[in-house]
Design a protein around this motif. Structure first.
Motif, PDB file in Angstrom:
ATOM      1  N   TYR A 293       0.857  -1.186   0.000  1.00 31.60           N
ATOM      2  CA  TYR A 293       0.000   0.000   0.000  1.00 31.60           C
ATOM      3  C   TYR A 293       0.897   1.241   0.000  1.00 31.60           C
ATOM      4  O   TYR A 293       1.798   1.356   0.822  1.00 31.60           O
ATOM      5  N   PRO A 294       0.673   2.181  -0.936  1.00 31.86           N
ATOM      6  CA  PRO A 294       1.681   3.227  -1.160  1.00 31.86           C
ATOM      7  C   PRO A 294       1.683   4.413  -0.194  1.00 31.86           C
ATOM      8  O   PRO A 294       2.585   5.256  -0.291  1.00 31.86           O
ATOM      9  N   PHE A 295       0.703   4.518   0.710  1.00 23.93           N
ATOM     10  CA  PHE A 295       0.616   5.744   1.525  1.00 23.93           C
ATOM     11  C   PHE A 295       0.595   5.435   3.025  1.00 23.93           C
ATOM     12  O   PHE A 295       0.587   4.289   3.432  1.00 23.93           O
ATOM     13  N   ASN A 296       0.527   6.514   3.841  1.00 19.56           N
ATOM     14  CA  ASN A 296       0.664   6.334   5.293  1.00 19.56           C
ATOM     15  C   ASN A 296      -0.642   6.027   6.006  1.00 19.56           C
ATOM     16  O   ASN A 296      -0.626   5.760   7.210  1.00 19.56           O
ATOM     17  N   SER A 297      -1.752   6.081   5.298  1.00 21.46           N
ATOM     18  CA  SER A 297      -3.044   5.909   5.962  1.00 21.46           C
ATOM     19  C   SER A 297      -4.125   5.714   4.903  1.00 21.46           C
ATOM     20  O   SER A 297      -3.869   5.866   3.705  1.00 21.46           O
ATOM     21  N   TYR A 298      -5.333   5.385   5.366  1.00 20.11           N
ATOM     22  CA  TYR A 298      -6.455   5.208   4.454  1.00 20.11           C
ATOM     23  C   TYR A 298      -7.751   5.547   5.183  1.00 20.11           C
ATOM     24  O   TYR A 298      -7.746   5.841   6.388  1.00 20.11           O
ATOM     25  N   GLY A 299      -8.844   5.486   4.442  1.00 19.36           N
ATOM     26  CA  GLY A 299     -10.159   5.714   5.029  1.00 19.36           C
ATOM     27  C   GLY A 299     -11.098   6.318   4.011  1.00 19.36           C
ATOM     28  O   GLY A 299     -10.700   6.642   2.898  1.00 19.36           O
ATOM     29  N   ALA A 300     -12.376   6.430   4.393  1.00 22.84           N
ATOM     30  CA  ALA A 300     -13.406   6.921   3.482  1.00 22.84           C
ATOM     31  C   ALA A 300     -14.064   8.166   4.062  1.00 22.84           C
ATOM     32  O   ALA A 300     -14.075   8.362   5.279  1.00 22.84           O
ATOM     33  N   ILE A 301     -14.599   8.994   3.176  1.00 19.79           N
ATOM     34  CA  ILE A 301     -15.487  10.080   3.576  1.00 19.79           C
ATOM     35  C   ILE A 301     -16.831   9.771   2.918  1.00 19.79           C
ATOM     36  O   ILE A 301     -16.898   9.635   1.692  1.00 19.79           O
ATOM     37  N   VAL A 302     -17.881   9.592   3.732  1.00 24.30           N
ATOM     38  CA  VAL A 302     -19.207   9.348   3.168  1.00 24.30           C
ATOM     39  C   VAL A 302     -20.103  10.494   3.620  1.00 24.30           C
ATOM     40  O   VAL A 302     -20.396  10.641   4.809  1.00 24.30           O
ATOM     41  N   ASP A 303     -20.510  11.325   2.649  1.00 23.51           N
ATOM     42  CA  ASP A 303     -21.294  12.517   2.993  1.00 23.51           C
ATOM     43  C   ASP A 303     -22.764  12.318   2.634  1.00 23.51           C
ATOM     44  O   ASP A 303     -23.092  11.506   1.759  1.00 23.51           O
ATOM     45  N   GLN A 314      -6.667  11.150  -2.367  1.00 20.69           N
ATOM     46  CA  GLN A 314      -5.544  10.318  -1.924  1.00 20.69           C
ATOM     47  C   GLN A 314      -5.647   9.980  -0.433  1.00 20.69           C
ATOM     48  O   GLN A 314      -5.780  10.863   0.408  1.00 20.69           O
ATOM     49  N   THR A 315      -5.529   8.727  -0.161  1.00 24.62           N
ATOM     50  CA  THR A 315      -5.677   8.103   1.169  1.00 24.62           C
ATOM     51  C   THR A 315      -7.104   8.153   1.716  1.00 24.62           C
ATOM     52  O   THR A 315      -7.392   7.499   2.721  1.00 24.62           O
ATOM     53  N   ARG A 316      -7.997   8.930   1.100  1.00 24.60           N
ATOM     54  CA  ARG A 316      -9.318   9.103   1.707  1.00 24.60           C
ATOM     55  C   ARG A 316     -10.388   9.409   0.679  1.00 24.60           C
ATOM     56  O   ARG A 316     -10.862  10.548   0.551  1.00 24.60           O
ATOM     57  N   PRO A 317     -10.810   8.377  -0.084  1.00 21.08           N
ATOM     58  CA  PRO A 317     -11.846   8.594  -1.098  1.00 21.08           C
ATOM     59  C   PRO A 317     -13.134   9.183  -0.514  1.00 21.08           C
ATOM     60  O   PRO A 317     -13.471   8.945   0.645  1.00 21.08           O
ATOM     61  N   ILE A 318     -13.813   9.941  -1.371  1.00 24.79           N
ATOM     62  CA  ILE A 318     -15.070  10.578  -0.949  1.00 24.79           C
ATOM     63  C   ILE A 318     -16.231   9.960  -1.722  1.00 24.79           C
ATOM     64  O   ILE A 318     -16.139   9.749  -2.931  1.00 24.79           O
ATOM     65  N   TYR A 319     -17.304   9.638  -0.994  1.00 20.28           N
ATOM     66  CA  TYR A 319     -18.471   8.975  -1.568  1.00 20.28           C
ATOM     67  C   TYR A 319     -19.700   9.854  -1.372  1.00 20.28           C
ATOM     68  O   TYR A 319     -19.849  10.510  -0.343  1.00 20.28           O
ATOM     69  N   SER A 320     -20.571   9.807  -2.367  1.00 17.36           N
ATOM     70  CA  SER A 320     -21.807  10.577  -2.345  1.00 17.36           C
ATOM     71  C   SER A 320     -22.956   9.709  -1.840  1.00 17.36           C
ATOM     72  O   SER A 320     -23.300   8.714  -2.488  1.00 17.36           O
ATOM     73  N   LEU A 321     -23.490  10.013  -0.688  1.00 19.29           N
ATOM     74  CA  LEU A 321     -24.678   9.378  -0.101  1.00 19.29           C
ATOM     75  C   LEU A 321     -24.471   7.927   0.341  1.00 19.29           C
ATOM     76  O   LEU A 321     -25.013   7.486   1.345  1.00 19.29           O
ATOM     77  N   THR A 327     -17.704   0.091  -5.656  1.00 22.84           N
ATOM     78  CA  THR A 327     -17.099   1.425  -5.758  1.00 22.84           C
ATOM     79  C   THR A 327     -15.947   1.562  -4.769  1.00 22.84           C
ATOM     80  O   THR A 327     -14.915   2.163  -5.073  1.00 22.84           O
ATOM     81  N   VAL A 328     -16.110   0.992  -3.584  1.00 24.76           N
ATOM     82  CA  VAL A 328     -15.047   1.043  -2.575  1.00 24.76           C
ATOM     83  C   VAL A 328     -13.796   0.330  -3.102  1.00 24.76           C
ATOM     84  O   VAL A 328     -12.674   0.843  -2.991  1.00 24.76           O
ATOM     85  N   ALA A 329     -13.987  -0.828  -3.744  1.00 25.47           N
ATOM     86  CA  ALA A 329     -12.844  -1.535  -4.342  1.00 25.47           C
ATOM     87  C   ALA A 329     -12.209  -0.685  -5.439  1.00 25.47           C
ATOM     88  O   ALA A 329     -10.980  -0.583  -5.539  1.00 25.47           O
ATOM     89  N   HIS A 330     -13.053  -0.063  -6.260  1.00 28.30           N
ATOM     90  CA  HIS A 330     -12.570   0.787  -7.353  1.00 28.30           C
ATOM     91  C   HIS A 330     -11.703   1.927  -6.801  1.00 28.30           C
ATOM     92  O   HIS A 330     -10.560   2.128  -7.237  1.00 28.30           O
ATOM     93  N   GLU A 331     -12.224   2.674  -5.827  1.00 33.86           N
ATOM     94  CA  GLU A 331     -11.493   3.846  -5.304  1.00 33.86           C
ATOM     95  C   GLU A 331     -10.234   3.419  -4.558  1.00 33.86           C
ATOM     96  O   GLU A 331      -9.209   4.106  -4.614  1.00 33.86           O
ATOM     97  N   LEU A 332     -10.298   2.288  -3.854  1.00 32.33           N
ATOM     98  CA  LEU A 332      -9.100   1.811  -3.157  1.00 32.33           C
ATOM     99  C   LEU A 332      -8.006   1.452  -4.158  1.00 32.33           C
ATOM    100  O   LEU A 332      -6.837   1.819  -3.981  1.00 32.33           O
ATOM    101  N   SER A 333      -8.369   0.756  -5.226  1.00 29.11           N
ATOM    102  CA  SER A 333      -7.342   0.341  -6.200  1.00 29.11           C
ATOM    103  C   SER A 333      -6.674   1.548  -6.856  1.00 29.11           C
ATOM    104  O   SER A 333      -5.511   1.497  -7.245  1.00 29.11           O
ATOM    105  N   HIS A 334      -7.432   2.665  -6.964  1.00 25.51           N
ATOM    106  CA  HIS A 334      -6.838   3.891  -7.509  1.00 25.51           C
ATOM    107  C   HIS A 334      -5.647   4.367  -6.668  1.00 25.51           C
ATOM    108  O   HIS A 334      -4.822   5.143  -7.154  1.00 25.51           O
ATOM    109  N   GLN A 335      -5.556   3.966  -5.399  1.00 29.51           N
ATOM    110  CA  GLN A 335      -4.429   4.456  -4.590  1.00 29.51           C
ATOM    111  C   GLN A 335      -3.115   4.008  -5.226  1.00 29.51           C
ATOM    112  O   GLN A 335      -2.130   4.740  -5.207  1.00 29.51           O
ATOM    113  N   TRP A 336      -3.099   2.783  -5.804  1.00 31.03           N
ATOM    114  CA  TRP A 336      -1.927   2.319  -6.542  1.00 31.03           C
ATOM    115  C   TRP A 336      -1.964   2.865  -7.977  1.00 31.03           C
ATOM    116  O   TRP A 336      -0.956   3.300  -8.506  1.00 31.03           O
TER     117      TRP A 336
END
Ligand code: TRP
Ligand code: ZN
Length: 476
Positions: A293-303, A314-321, A327-336
């Motif tokens: 995993y390329p970064f120091n941390s991870y997590g999601a923002i769900v608004d 980066q490190t913290r994908p944002i999701y709508s609703l 989608t979580v797998a998609h955004e996580l894989s983007h970290q690499w």
């Protein structure tokens, strides 16, 4: 990376051209052949899709952003916030400069200093134009401090999608792809100039500001809370966020030790974030395919508000609703694939979206769902007459960056490549891609060269058919 410089004989014409046409002018020190020839940094970095995006002549190394944000008053007050901010930017001139630009739009700069000296500046559409005195010498780092602020709105991209600092009733959803970092800070707004970041975001007590990287801490004084985040891994500006809302923070650790902080809007039903449950396992799985995993941390923002899409901030994908598992797998894989290795030009977007689409297919198969082959087959079910096949995905056009074929034909391209070179070689290509271009950018040509090198096969016809032409691939 520097922009192109066009030499024009007349200084005044050069200055106008720099601002209006987006080309740099060159100003030789008049009448003094012995003095160094200072030039103006250009107003664009040279991206064919977005001419004013990024700037030539500078290389930013670090942004320290101090933001004071007042969200909108309750309805029926307008959906507008107020931002008052200081950006402290460490940059290295890549040539001698008597003028340079940062991208900034919709906000007003009130003061600029360079190494502590107040400096003159002007603003034209999308550009903050800074005229440092003394002039800047190539390769000598300087600190540029910009005081700025204004009203925040709900900007939209070329396709009409919300992006940038999107004001919401209880805060802001901040998602900059492709060139909307400039809606909230002065920036060299292109992936070619990655930098590290620090954030200090002050919001009314009770609200939470969530940025990239690690939470260093927060402090409340007189009804305002300052949230401090540190993002020490290099980042493209389109991946920066500092979203504000009514968030609950959930802290835990992935099985491989990556610290995770999820920020979930308190007003959402728990089912909205159910798709986050396997983030830890997903990190372990993708690390087994693509490298650590390329970064120091991870997590999601769900608004509890919507941009109409999710973004792999980066490190913290944002999701709508709602954060759906695929989608979580998609955004996580983007970290690499997108974040560690970013597109060198916006026309290379299929490398981001094709890879993330394919990675989400891989996760589904790994997790007992549909196979990658069945996903490929369903893409290939579209008849040759379907307009789906009308896009050349390695050059989709600025208005089609996020069109379906960029994702699905992109994913199918990678599955076809895997079939052609074999799984072992395919995943060696994937790991090399990430390790070779980590913290940097790469292009479609770089990917073709790497796949050719590692497979030892001639892949020219393959890539021509899949990414460089329209029409449904039938043989390759
Ligand atoms: N990059 C996002 C993703 O696929 C998608 C995205 C960004 C997007 N901006 C958009 C999708 C605008 C539709 C419209 O993870
Ligand atoms: Zn994506």
């Amino acid at each position: 990376m520097t922009g192109r410089t066009r030499r024009l004989g007349v200084v005044a014409v050069a200055a106008v051209a720099a601002l209006v046409v987006g080309q740099a002018g060159a100003t030789a020190a008049p009448g003094d052949p012995g003095s160094p020839s200072y030039t103006q940094g250009s107003s664009g970095i040279g991206d064919a899709y977005f001419p004013l995006t990024g700037n030539g002549g500078i290389d930013v190394t670090h942004y320290d952003l101090t933001l004071h944000y007042t969200p909108p008053a309750p309805a029926p007050a307008p959906l507008e916030g107020a931002l008052k901010a200081t950006a402290s930017i460490d940059l290295i001139p890549t040539r001698d400069l008597d003028q340079f630009n940062l991208d900034l739009r919709g906000l007003t700069a009130t003061g600029v200093s360079v190494d502590g000296s107040p400096t003159s500046f002007t603003q034209v559409p999308n550009e903050l134009v800074i005229t440092p005195r003394p002039k800047l010498r190539a390769n000598r780092p300087v600190k540029v401090v910009v005081q700025y602020g204004g009203r925040t709105t709900r900007p939209t991209d070329i396709e009409g999608a919300l992006y940038g600092w999107v004001t919401t009733r209880d805060g802001a959803m901040v998602a900059n792809e492709p060139e909307a970092a400039a809606t909230w800070y002065p920036v060299n707004d292109h992936p070619l100039d990655k930098a590290t970041y620090d954030f200090h975001v002050t919001v009314p007590q009770g609200l939470v500001a969530v940025a990239n990287g690690r939470l260093l801490g927060q402090k409340t004084t007189r009804g305002w809370t300052t949230w401090n985040w540190d993002a020490p891994d290099k980042m493209a500006s389109y991946l920066a966020t500092a979203s504000v809302g009514n968030f609950d923070l959930k802290k835990y650790t992935a099985p491989n030790g990556v610290p995770i902080i999820d920020a979930i809007d308190r007003d959402l039903d728990p089912t909205a974030s159910a798709g986050l449950a396997q983030q830890g396992e997903m990190i372990v799985y993708f690390a087994s395919l693509f490298g650590p995993y390329p970064f120091n941390s991870y997590g999601a923002i769900v608004d509890d508000d919507s941009l109409g899409y999710a973004l792999e901030t980066q490190t913290r994908p944002i999701y709508s609703l709602r954060a759906r598992e695929s989608t979580v797998a998609h955004e996580l894989s983007h970290q690499w694939l997108g974040n560690a290795v970013s597109p060198g030009r916006w026309q290379d977007i299929w490398l981001n979206e094709g890879w993330a689409t394919y990675a989400a297919w891989l996760w589904a198969e790994h997790d007992g769902g549909a196979t990658t082959q069945s996903q490929f087959d369903s893409v290939m079910q579209a008849p040759a007459t379907d307009p789906f096949w009308d896009l050349e995905i390695a050059d989709p056009g600025a208005a089609h960056l996020f069109a379906d074929p960029v994702y699905d034909r992109g994913g199918a391209t990678l599955h076809a490549l895997r079939a052609k070179v074999g799984s072992r070689t395919f995943f060696r290509i994937a790991r090399q891609w990430v390790s070779r271009y980590d913290d940097s950018t790469a292009t479609t040509e770089d990917f073709e060269a790497l796949a050719t090198e590692i497979s030892g096969q001639d892949l020219e016809a393959f890539f021509d058919v899949w990414v460089h032409t329209t029409g449904k691939p039938t043989s390759w």
